[in-house]
Design a protein around this motif. Structure first.
Motif, PDB file in Angstrom:
ATOM      1  N   VAL A 185      -5.295  -6.690   8.721  1.00 19.38           N
ATOM      2  CA  VAL A 185      -3.959  -6.583   8.131  1.00 19.38           C
ATOM      3  C   VAL A 185      -3.937  -7.404   6.845  1.00 19.38           C
ATOM      4  N   LEU A 186      -3.739  -6.708   5.749  1.00 21.92           N
ATOM      5  CA  LEU A 186      -3.714  -7.369   4.437  1.00 21.92           C
ATOM      6  C   LEU A 186      -2.273  -7.589   4.006  1.00 21.92           C
ATOM      7  N   THR A 187      -2.079  -8.598   3.181  1.00 24.59           N
ATOM      8  CA  THR A 187      -0.821  -8.745   2.453  1.00 24.59           C
ATOM      9  C   THR A 187      -1.231  -8.967   0.997  1.00 24.59           C
ATOM     10  N   THR A 188      -0.236  -9.147   0.116  1.00 22.09           N
ATOM     11  CA  THR A 188      -0.612  -9.419  -1.282  1.00 22.09           C
ATOM     12  C   THR A 188      -1.273 -10.790  -1.411  1.00 22.09           C
ATOM     13  N   ASP A 189      -1.167 -11.633  -0.374  1.00 21.68           N
ATOM     14  CA  ASP A 189      -1.886 -12.916  -0.419  1.00 21.68           C
ATOM     15  C   ASP A 189      -3.381 -12.723  -0.220  1.00 21.68           C
ATOM     16  N   THR A 190      -3.793 -11.602   0.390  1.00 21.48           N
ATOM     17  CA  THR A 190      -5.222 -11.431   0.717  1.00 21.48           C
ATOM     18  C   THR A 190      -5.865 -10.199   0.074  1.00 21.48           C
ATOM     19  N   VAL A 191      -5.059  -9.202  -0.310  1.00 24.91           N
ATOM     20  CA  VAL A 191      -5.658  -7.919  -0.724  1.00 24.91           C
ATOM     21  C   VAL A 191      -6.559  -8.073  -1.957  1.00 24.91           C
ATOM     22  N   PHE A 192      -6.208  -8.970  -2.866  1.00 26.46           N
ATOM     23  CA  PHE A 192      -7.009  -9.087  -4.092  1.00 26.46           C
ATOM     24  C   PHE A 192      -8.299  -9.876  -3.853  1.00 26.46           C
ATOM     25  N   GLU A 193      -8.444 -10.434  -2.637  1.00 26.46           N
ATOM     26  CA  GLU A 193      -9.672 -11.173  -2.291  1.00 26.46           C
ATOM     27  C   GLU A 193     -10.708 -10.273  -1.637  1.00 26.46           C
ATOM     28  N   LEU A 194     -10.370  -9.007  -1.384  1.00 29.22           N
ATOM     29  CA  LEU A 194     -11.332  -8.110  -0.724  1.00 29.22           C
ATOM     30  C   LEU A 194     -12.615  -8.038  -1.547  1.00 29.22           C
ATOM     31  N   PRO A 195     -13.794  -8.101  -0.887  1.00 21.11           N
ATOM     32  CA  PRO A 195     -15.022  -7.952  -1.669  1.00 21.11           C
ATOM     33  C   PRO A 195     -15.189  -6.521  -2.190  1.00 21.11           C
ATOM     34  N   ASP A 196     -14.706  -5.553  -1.437  1.00 20.57           N
ATOM     35  CA  ASP A 196     -14.855  -4.145  -1.840  1.00 20.57           C
ATOM     36  C   ASP A 196     -13.597  -3.392  -1.408  1.00 20.57           C
ATOM     37  N   LEU A 197     -13.420  -2.189  -1.958  1.00 19.46           N
ATOM     38  CA  LEU A 197     -12.256  -1.388  -1.584  1.00 19.46           C
ATOM     39  C   LEU A 197     -12.518  -0.714  -0.234  1.00 19.46           C
ATOM     40  N   PRO A 198     -11.505  -0.629   0.643  1.00 25.42           N
ATOM     41  CA  PRO A 198     -11.699   0.096   1.902  1.00 25.42           C
ATOM     42  C   PRO A 198     -11.742   1.601   1.637  1.00 25.42           C
ATOM     43  N   ARG A 199     -12.170   2.379   2.653  1.00 26.29           N
ATOM     44  CA  ARG A 199     -12.163   3.843   2.454  1.00 26.29           C
ATOM     45  C   ARG A 199     -10.799   4.431   2.785  1.00 26.29           C
ATOM     46  N   THR A 200     -10.138   3.839   3.793  1.00 23.57           N
ATOM     47  CA  THR A 200      -8.806   4.331   4.162  1.00 23.57           C
ATOM     48  C   THR A 200      -7.847   3.151   4.253  1.00 23.57           C
ATOM     49  N   LEU A 201      -6.595   3.405   3.879  1.00 21.34           N
ATOM     50  CA  LEU A 201      -5.613   2.315   3.847  1.00 21.34           C
ATOM     51  C   LEU A 201      -4.244   2.858   4.236  1.00 21.34           C
ATOM     52  N   ALA A 202      -3.565   2.123   5.119  1.00 22.92           N
ATOM     53  CA  ALA A 202      -2.141   2.410   5.366  1.00 22.92           C
ATOM     54  C   ALA A 202      -1.347   1.319   4.680  1.00 22.92           C
ATOM     55  N   VAL A 203      -0.313   1.716   3.968  1.00 19.91           N
ATOM     56  CA  VAL A 203       0.575   0.738   3.317  1.00 19.91           C
ATOM     57  C   VAL A 203       1.918   0.836   4.021  1.00 19.91           C
ATOM     58  N   ILE A 204       2.412  -0.290   4.528  1.00 19.96           N
ATOM     59  CA  ILE A 204       3.699  -0.290   5.229  1.00 19.96           C
ATOM     60  C   ILE A 204       4.750  -0.814   4.256  1.00 19.96           C
ATOM     61  N   GLY A 205       5.674   0.066   3.855  1.00 15.76           N
ATOM     62  CA  GLY A 205       6.726  -0.324   2.903  1.00 15.76           C
ATOM     63  C   GLY A 205       6.508   0.346   1.561  1.00 15.76           C
ATOM     64  N   GLY A 206       7.554   1.010   1.063  1.00 13.85           N
ATOM     65  CA  GLY A 206       7.456   1.730  -0.217  1.00 13.85           C
ATOM     66  C   GLY A 206       8.333   1.106  -1.289  1.00 13.85           C
ATOM     67  N   GLY A 207       8.598  -0.200  -1.163  1.00 13.61           N
ATOM     68  CA  GLY A 207       9.310  -0.927  -2.233  1.00 13.61           C
ATOM     69  C   GLY A 207       8.356  -1.131  -3.405  1.00 13.61           C
ATOM     70  N   PRO A 208       8.732  -1.989  -4.365  1.00 13.51           N
ATOM     71  CA  PRO A 208       7.873  -2.177  -5.545  1.00 13.51           C
ATOM     72  C   PRO A 208       6.431  -2.549  -5.189  1.00 13.51           C
ATOM     73  N   VAL A 209       6.242  -3.485  -4.276  1.00 12.33           N
ATOM     74  CA  VAL A 209       4.879  -3.911  -3.934  1.00 12.33           C
ATOM     75  C   VAL A 209       4.108  -2.752  -3.327  1.00 12.33           C
ATOM     76  N   GLY A 210       4.715  -2.096  -2.313  1.00 12.47           N
ATOM     77  CA  GLY A 210       4.006  -1.051  -1.569  1.00 12.47           C
ATOM     78  C   GLY A 210       3.650   0.144  -2.439  1.00 12.47           C
ATOM     79  N   ILE A 211       4.605   0.652  -3.220  1.00  9.65           N
ATOM     80  CA  ILE A 211       4.336   1.875  -3.982  1.00  9.65           C
ATOM     81  C   ILE A 211       3.369   1.599  -5.125  1.00  9.65           C
ATOM     82  N   GLU A 212       3.497   0.436  -5.783  1.00 12.47           N
ATOM     83  CA  GLU A 212       2.552   0.127  -6.878  1.00 12.47           C
ATOM     84  C   GLU A 212       1.121   0.093  -6.337  1.00 12.47           C
ATOM     85  N   LEU A 213       0.933  -0.647  -5.237  1.00 10.48           N
ATOM     86  CA  LEU A 213      -0.440  -0.814  -4.747  1.00 10.48           C
ATOM     87  C   LEU A 213      -0.943   0.448  -4.060  1.00 10.48           C
TER      88      LEU A 213
END
Ligand SMILES: Cc1cc2nc3c(=O)[nH]c(=O)nc-3n(C[C@H](O)[C@H](O)[C@H](O)COP(=O)(O)OP(=O)(O)OC[C@H]3O[C@@H](n4cnc5c(N)ncnc54)[C@H](O)[C@@H]3O)c2cc1C
Ligand SMILES: NC(=O)c1ccc[n+]([C@@H]2O[C@H](COP(=O)([O-])OP(=O)(O)OC[C@H]3O[C@@H](n4cnc5c(N)ncnc54)[C@H](O)[C@@H]3O)[C@@H](O)[C@H]2O)c1
Length: 463
Positions: free
Chosen positions: A158-186
């Motif tokens: 489970v990622l949040t904006t506190d951890t997502v930018f620390e990922l070493p690589d991009l995942p293949r599949t991702l669920a984003v919970i929430g379509g506010g500014p943070v969710g829709i942008e990312l």
């Protein structure tokens, strides 16, 4: 136990806290700036800057994919997820470093590392060993990502904006919970970076839009790139090897289930007010535990305490954090006997979301109850000249004015919203009428021309 005294104690060295510290110090108050975390501000470390860096990488990938529209051939867009994230962090670290370089210019002894909490109306505890006696205090503690209950305890899946930018690589599949500014942008950025992305939003609206026509258009436009589930909440989640399975109910009630490598919780950012001892400070709290405050002075009742930035949950955007920080700094210093206080006129609301197309709001919000009290004008970007040239012709704008034609506010989903909406917000601030705007020069061919339909509709309903 060490005890120190100051005029103004600022809790939190984010954008609001730093602005408060500067303003209080400039007014002549002995000021302390207390920071619990690594510092560097939410904006630079985990917010505005890394998110926009990721969005720019995604936009570059999409521009290459869309090149065929212009008769160019880009055979295949290869995405090196590690390199994308390394650049995000490299540039992000530079922004954070600039914040630290600035903080280092503050005198020694005025910056304190530790978590602060109120002991009573004029004392703070900082960690276990320090007590700070203040004449006025500023709460500038920011906000943190909420993690919906079903996702609790699932660790690094489970990622949040506190951890997502620390990922070493991009995942293949991702669920984003929430379509506010943070969710829709990312979510859109991740999809454009080749990740199969599903967005689950509890409400109907995306990107903070509220005007029904734009809300529907946003779902249609973003739904072309993302698997969208609106009016849906995750009911259960369980770990599955390195990923997780999510279960939710579609709006008509059918149970749905899918596996994702990672999930990004973008379900809102409650203010950081728990554990601050706000009751000990004698503050009157609202139902969410946020101190009630005067929107002009940002003072909390008659306590010698002020609240600014995301911590007051009023307008959680950077330019407001910065301005509010300056106001509370002046007012806290004044209460401590240094200079006069102020309650400047509030800026009109202004919010932008850096998707493609961009979304934005300015001034008064859409009000379904407004009836005849408001004139409304609409414009579409579907056939707008400059937008068509660039192949970005999608979306529209809705502008509201009072019956005399004075601009009140509006919403937009379209290309260049970051410029158009700012110009309109400034026009609201200046008290302009629709006719004032129609009487001004507009260059051709520009996106600004796209607003003229909406302005003219309002103008003609007045005459
Ligand atoms: C992913 C993302 C993208 C964003 N993009 C944009 C954007 O494009 N444009 C925009 O305008 N806004 C954007 N925002 C919002 C913007 O980042 C925030 O509104 C702004 O950073 C808030 O600043 P602040 O000073 O209130 O809080 P922060 O910068 O969070 O500062 C609060 C500080 O208080 C400290 N603290 C907390 N509790 C204590 C305590 N008890 N004792 C001591 N210290 C404490 C924290 O450690 C933190 O350093 C974005 C946010 C996110 C998450
Ligand atoms: N471009 C920008 O300026 C920018 C970018 C990002 C964030 N921000 C600021 O940060 C603030 C916080 O943004 P945010 O997007 O995290 O929060 P938000 O509160 O604006 O949106 C959260 C969304 O998540 C949905 N949600 C909540 N719980 C859910 C659940 N359990 N299941 C499904 N959906 C759920 C809500 O309905 C809402 O639409 C914004 O208000 C904005 O001011 C600004």
């Amino acid at each position: 136990m060490r005890e120190i005294a100051c005029d103004v104690a600022v809790i939190g060295a984010g954008t609001a806290g730093i602005a408060a510290y500067r303003a209080a110090r400039k007014a002549g108050a002995r000021t302390l700036l207390i920071e619990a975390g690594p510092g560097g501000t939410t904006c630079a470390r985990v917010g505005c800057m890394p998110s926009k860096l990721l969005i720019e990488a995604a936009s570059a990938a999409q521009a290459a994919r869309d090149a065929g529209l212009f008769g160019l051939h880009v055979p295949e867009v290869g995405i090196d997820g590690r390199a994308v994230l390394e650049r995000v962090r490299r540039e992000r670290d530079r922004f954070v470093r600039l914040v630290f370089e600035d903080l280092e210019t503050f005198p020694d002894g005025e910056r304190i590392a530790g978590r602060a909490r109120f002991l009573d109306r004029d004392r703070l505890a900082v960690g276990e060993d320090l007590r700070v006696r203040f004449r006025a205090a500023v709460i500038a503690t920011g906000s943190s990502p909420a993690v919906p209950k079903p996702l609790a305890g699932l660790g690094a899946r489970v990622l949040t904006t506190d951890t997502v930018f620390e990922l070493p690589d991009l995942p293949r599949t991702l669920a984003v919970i929430g379509g506010g500014p943070v969710g829709i942008e990312l979510a859109q950025a991740m999809a454009r970076l080749g990740i199969e992305t599903t967005l689950i939003e509890g409400g109907r609206s995306l990107a903070g839009l509220s005007e029904p026509g734009l809300v529907a258009e946003a779902a249609e436009i973003f739904g072309r790139e993302l698997t969208l589930h609106l009016e849906t909440e995750v009911e259960a989640a369980e770990a599955d090897c390195d990923g997780l399975r999510l279960r939710w109910c579609a709006p008509r009630g059918e149970p749905r289930e899918a596996r994702f490598e990672r999930v990004l919780a973008a379900a809102g950012r409650p203010p950081n007010v728990t554990g601050l001892g706000l009751e000990a400070a004698g503050l009157d709290l609202d139902g969410s535990g946020v101190p009630r405050f005067d929107p002009g002075t940002l003072r909390c009742g008659d306590a010698p305490v002020f609240v600014a930035g995301d911590a007051n949950a009023d307008r959680p955007v950077l330019h407001e954090a910065s301005r509010q920080g300056g106001i509370v700094g002046v007012n806290a210093a004044a209460l401590a006997g240094h200079g006069g206080s102020e309650a400047p006129r509030r800026w009109p609301p202004l919010a932008l979301v850096f998707t493609h197309p961009q979304a934005g709001r300015f001034g008064a919000a859409y009000d379904p109850e407004a009836g005849d009290g408001r004139l409304t004008g609409r414009a579409s970007f579907a056939d707008q000249g400059r937008a068509r040239i660039a192949g970005t012709n999608a979306g529209g704008a809705v502008i509201f004015a009072d019956r005399s034609g004075r601009l009140l506010g509006g919403e937009m989903l379209g290309p260049g919203a970051e410029h158009l909406v700012q110009g309109l917000a400034q026009a609201v601030w200046d008290g302009r009428t629709v006719q004032d705007l129609l009487d001004r020069p507009v260059y051709h061919p520009t996106l600004e021309e796209g607003l003229s339909d909406a302005l003219r509709q309002i103008g003609s309903s007045i005459s």
